[in-house]
Design an enzyme around this catalytic site. Structure first.
Site, short mmCIF file in Angstrom:
data_model
loop_
_atom_site.label_atom_id
_atom_site.label_comp_id
_atom_site.label_asym_id
_atom_site.label_seq_id
_atom_site.Cartn_x
_atom_site.Cartn_y
_atom_site.Cartn_z
N LEU A 102 0.85 -1.20 0.00
CA LEU A 102 0.00 0.00 0.00
C LEU A 102 0.88 1.26 0.00
CD1 LEU A 102 -3.14 0.32 -0.02
CD2 LEU A 102 -2.96 0.94 2.40
N SER A 119 1.12 -5.24 3.82
CA SER A 119 2.41 -4.55 3.65
C SER A 119 3.25 -4.95 4.86
CB SER A 119 2.21 -3.03 3.57
OG SER A 119 1.52 -2.58 4.71
N ARG A 120 4.50 -4.49 4.90
CA ARG A 120 5.36 -4.93 6.00
C ARG A 120 4.75 -4.58 7.36
NH1 ARG A 120 10.80 -2.54 3.73
NH2 ARG A 120 9.15 -1.24 2.90
N HIS A 173 3.95 -4.25 -20.27
CA HIS A 173 4.60 -3.40 -19.25
C HIS A 173 4.39 -1.92 -19.62
CE1 HIS A 173 8.03 -3.20 -16.09
NE2 HIS A 173 7.26 -2.12 -16.04
N GLU A 209 10.55 -10.56 -19.26
CA GLU A 209 10.05 -9.70 -20.34
C GLU A 209 11.10 -9.52 -21.43
OE1 GLU A 209 8.85 -6.06 -18.42
OE2 GLU A 209 7.44 -7.12 -17.16
N ASP A 220 0.44 -6.91 -16.48
CA ASP A 220 1.20 -5.92 -17.24
C ASP A 220 2.69 -6.24 -17.20
OD1 ASP A 220 1.58 -3.47 -18.68
OD2 ASP A 220 2.23 -2.51 -16.82
N ARG A 275 2.37 4.44 -2.75
CA ARG A 275 1.64 5.46 -3.51
C ARG A 275 0.69 4.83 -4.52
NH1 ARG A 275 7.13 8.72 -3.72
NH2 ARG A 275 7.82 6.64 -4.27
N ILE A 276 1.21 3.83 -5.28
CA ILE A 276 0.40 3.23 -6.33
C ILE A 276 -0.71 2.36 -5.72
CG2 ILE A 276 0.45 1.62 -8.29
CD1 ILE A 276 3.28 2.76 -8.93
N ARG A 280 6.01 -5.92 -10.65
CA ARG A 280 7.12 -6.57 -11.36
C ARG A 280 6.77 -8.05 -11.50
NH1 ARG A 280 8.52 -2.26 -12.72
NH2 ARG A 280 10.52 -1.22 -12.42
O1 GLV Z 1 7.88 -0.26 -14.41
C1 GLV Z 1 7.98 0.92 -14.50
C2 GLV Z 1 8.58 1.74 -13.52
O2 GLV Z 1 9.24 1.22 -12.61
O3 GLV Z 1 8.44 2.97 -13.61
#
Ligand code: GLV
Length: 311
Positions: free
Chosen positions: A148, A170-171, A277, A258, A253, A150-151, A229
């Site tokens: 949790l 989260s941790r 990605h 990759e 994604d 920013r994204i 990732r």
């Molecule tokens: O994968 C994309 C980034 O780390 O910005």
């Protein structure tokens, strides 16, 4: 520059710096030997980062300005030890990545790519009603978020708009997110989620954090979404769970190796939606990222504070 990242970025760099293009060299090691006394900065991206070989080949390296928020391909400890500064591109991409997480979720649950094919192929005209396209509702579902930051937070805010119940792992629990349920265990989070979204950084602790046990806890009606990732997920386990019907679907994604995507994922085109990605892939965001990459370099060489320092 380690690779051709984005034409606008390259043009902006060329206005201010002498830009050497590693990918254009016939013999990369020879090229580095020839230029190792003048290369003071590296511009790279999240997928390429800074390899140990490149770091070792550049004795005058002062800064790595990465066109990414993820730093998993750069040995930050080693950079610190050697006095190499590192910057990334946080914040400007948060909204886009979160938007794609929701987009992938809807695309899987509402079978959008399959629906598109159904119309284009003319099948719609041949069948009166197509049960094959019925899948699961998104509104009101339980969404579990791994990481949790920013994204992850931006994904939670969006999912709340769909009336979803939000839980996270989260941790440590985040006191500012007390309206979300915290699970110290990812397996427990998965067991209580319809949709599990991976939004954490890749570290030694999070590599394969989504393993067979987590996938089985998510179950045959569950959907895994990964915008973080590839290596946060044990990909062979994910593939076998999808093939065997132990997992309902996946929106991906990112991948472990990759741009190679397991053939079985490509064949599972009903319940798996794939993207290359591209979380930050809008013109607005990529420009914002490029401006940060350049801004960090300018700040460094003018002896000012970096805009978005990591090391
Ligand atoms: O994968 C994309 C980034 O780390 O910005």
């Amino acid at each position: 520059m380690t690779k051709p990242i984005y034409s606008y970025l390259q043009a902006e760099l060329e206005k201010r710096f002498k830009v050497l293009k590693l990918w254009e060299a016939q013999d990369g090691s020879r090229f580095l030997e020839d230029h190792n006394q003048i290369i003071r900065a590296v511009v790279s991206d999240g997928g390429t980062g800074l390899s140990p070989e490149l770091m070792a080949a550049l004795p005058k390296l002062e800064i790595v300005s990465s066109f990414s928020v993820g730093m998993d391909k750069i040995d930050l400890g080693k950079c610190k030890e050697k006095g190499i500064r590192v910057s990334n591109t946080p914040d400007v991409l948060t909204d886009d990545v979160a938007d794609l997480a929701i987009g992938l979720t809807l695309a899987v649950l509402r079978k959008l790519p399959a629906s598109d094919r159904y119309v284009r192929s003319g099948m719609w005209k041949k069948a009166l009603y197509c049960e094959m396209l019925l899948y699961f509702q998104f509104s009101g579902k339980s969404v579990g978020i791994v990481g949790l930051g920013r994204i992850g937070q931006a994904i939670a805010t969006r999912a709340e708009g769909f009336g979803c119940k939000i839980s996270y792992h989260s941790r440590t629990p985040k006191p500012e997110s007390s309206n979300y349920t915290y699970y110290p265990s990812v397996v427990d989070l998965a067991a209580h989620s319809d949709i599990l979204v991976v939004a954490c950084a890749l570290t030694n602790e999070t590599r394969h954090i989504i393993n067979r046990e987590v996938i089985d806890a998510l179950g045959p009606r569950g959907v895994l979404v990964n915008i973080a990732r590839g290596a946060t997920v044990d990909e062979p386990e994910l593939v076998s769970a999808l093939v065997e019907g132990r997992l309902g679907g996946a929106g991906l994604d990112v991948f472990e190796n990759e741009p190679n995507v397991p053939e079985q994922l490509i064949e599972l085109d009903e319940k798996v939606v794939l993207a290359p990605h591209a979380g930050s892939g809008t013109e607005e965001t990529r420009k914002g990222m490029a401006d940060l990459v350049v801004g960090n370099l300018v700040a460094h060489f003018e002896g000012k504070e970096l805009l978005t320092p990591v090391v």
